[in-house]
Design a protein around this motif. Structure first.
Motif, short mmCIF file in Angstrom:
data_model
loop_
_atom_site.label_atom_id
_atom_site.label_comp_id
_atom_site.label_asym_id
_atom_site.label_seq_id
_atom_site.Cartn_x
_atom_site.Cartn_y
_atom_site.Cartn_z
N THR A 102 33.41 56.18 34.73
CA THR A 102 33.59 55.25 35.83
C THR A 102 32.77 55.73 37.03
OG1 THR A 102 35.81 54.66 35.09
CG2 THR A 102 35.26 54.18 37.39
N PHE A 103 31.96 54.84 37.58
CA PHE A 103 31.04 55.20 38.67
C PHE A 103 31.44 54.48 39.95
CE2 PHE A 103 28.68 55.71 34.77
CZ PHE A 103 27.93 56.87 34.97
N SER A 104 31.17 55.15 41.08
CA SER A 104 31.31 54.52 42.39
C SER A 104 29.91 54.19 42.90
CB SER A 104 32.04 55.46 43.36
OG SER A 104 31.35 56.70 43.46
N PHE A 105 29.85 53.34 43.93
CA PHE A 105 28.56 52.92 44.47
C PHE A 105 28.04 53.98 45.45
CE2 PHE A 105 25.81 50.61 47.41
CZ PHE A 105 25.01 49.91 46.52
N LEU A 141 25.13 53.93 42.19
CA LEU A 141 25.02 54.56 40.88
C LEU A 141 24.06 55.75 40.97
CD1 LEU A 141 25.91 54.15 37.88
CD2 LEU A 141 23.76 52.93 37.56
N ASP A 142 24.50 56.93 40.47
CA ASP A 142 23.65 58.12 40.58
C ASP A 142 22.81 58.35 39.33
OD1 ASP A 142 25.76 58.72 38.95
OD2 ASP A 142 26.29 60.61 39.93
N LEU A 171 24.52 45.93 38.78
CA LEU A 171 24.83 47.28 39.24
C LEU A 171 24.27 47.57 40.64
CD1 LEU A 171 24.27 49.26 35.90
CD2 LEU A 171 26.44 48.59 36.96
N ARG A 172 23.43 46.69 41.17
CA ARG A 172 22.94 46.85 42.55
C ARG A 172 23.94 46.29 43.56
NH1 ARG A 172 17.73 44.72 40.44
NH2 ARG A 172 16.42 46.52 39.92
N TYR A 227 31.76 47.52 42.14
CA TYR A 227 32.24 48.90 41.93
C TYR A 227 33.69 49.03 42.38
CZ TYR A 227 27.44 50.32 40.95
OH TYR A 227 26.20 50.46 40.39
N SER A 235 33.03 50.80 35.08
CA SER A 235 33.04 51.69 33.91
C SER A 235 31.88 51.31 33.00
CB SER A 235 34.37 51.55 33.16
OG SER A 235 34.34 52.33 31.98
N ILE A 236 31.03 52.29 32.70
CA ILE A 236 29.85 52.03 31.86
C ILE A 236 29.87 52.97 30.66
CG2 ILE A 236 27.33 51.83 31.81
CD1 ILE A 236 27.35 51.74 34.85
#
Length: 219
Positions: free
Chosen positions: A31-34, A36-37, A86-87, A92, A95-96
């Motif tokens: 799970t990512f927060s904004f 994306l890293d 994702l932009r 956000y 989950s990817i």
């Protein structure tokens, strides 16, 4: 031991049969927060990681699902472009799931044709006439084994490097091809094999080979 897949290529280099017996699932979900890293890009109708590695996610891995829904090529399950999706910070946290991109039917056809050409090059490079061509290619995670019949049909097996008895298995597959494809009155030579009995007997032979670690003459 593991046998990954079986390919049958006709004498013109066309793929007429392919069966995935075992596909390793090297996947990672996070799970990512904004923002994306990871850096993603479009590649061959997929979205892959081009920069950044973490938590089992590697460069070259493709986006397989977003929020538990499988993606469709470059688009989300809802039909939106993955990169555009994702932009947007409003999507956000997200989950990817990443993993190795699966080969499409067209990619398998292309690779079969490429191997057919490499096989011919191998025969031509031989210092002596009558070379059998490529019989085995080895990597750190699998071996490719090839058996070509007198009529030019190639039977290819991808297996664990430790799997023994593949030469015998290849000839068993040829026997199954002769019994359940060639003797089928509805089958046309050089055309894709669509025969339930061929499928059943091939799967049975692979199961026996895997359980035994080899495929003996008495199996």
């Amino acid at each position: 031991m593991v046998i990954f897949s079986v390919y049958v290529v006709n004498k013109a280099g066309g793929l007429i049969y392919q069966y995935d017996n075992y596909v390793p699932r090297a996947e990672a979900e996070k799970t990512f927060s904004f923002p994306l890293d990871l850096v993603l890009k479009h590649h061959d109708e997929k979205v892959i990681v081009s920069f950044g590695q973490r938590d089992g996610i590697r460069v070259g891995h493709a986006v397989l699902s977003i929020n538990g829904v499988d993606v469709m090529g470059k688009n989300t399950g809802e039909g939106k472009d993955i990169l555009e999706y994702l932009r947007d910070a409003n999507n956000y946290p997200v989950s990817i799931r990443f993993g190795r991109a699966r080969l499409s039917s067209n990619e398998k056809l292309m690779l079969a044709s490429m191997f057919h050409s490499l096989f011919a090059i191998g025969s031509q490079l031989s210092p002596d006439v009558g070379s059998s061509g490529i019989e085995m290619l080895e990597t750190d995670v699998f071996k490719l084994h090839c058996f070509q019949t007198l009529t030019g049909i190639k039977f290819i097996v991808l297996a664990d490097p430790r799997q023994s008895g593949i030469d015998t298995l290849l000839r068993k597959i040829y026997e199954i091809y002769s019994d359940f494809a060639l003797k089928n009155p509805f089958y046309s030579l050089e055309m894709p094999i669509r025969c339930e009995l061929f499928d059943q007997n091939l799967k049975g032979a692979l199961e026996v080979a895997e359980k035994a670690g080899n495929f003996g003459a008495g199996s």
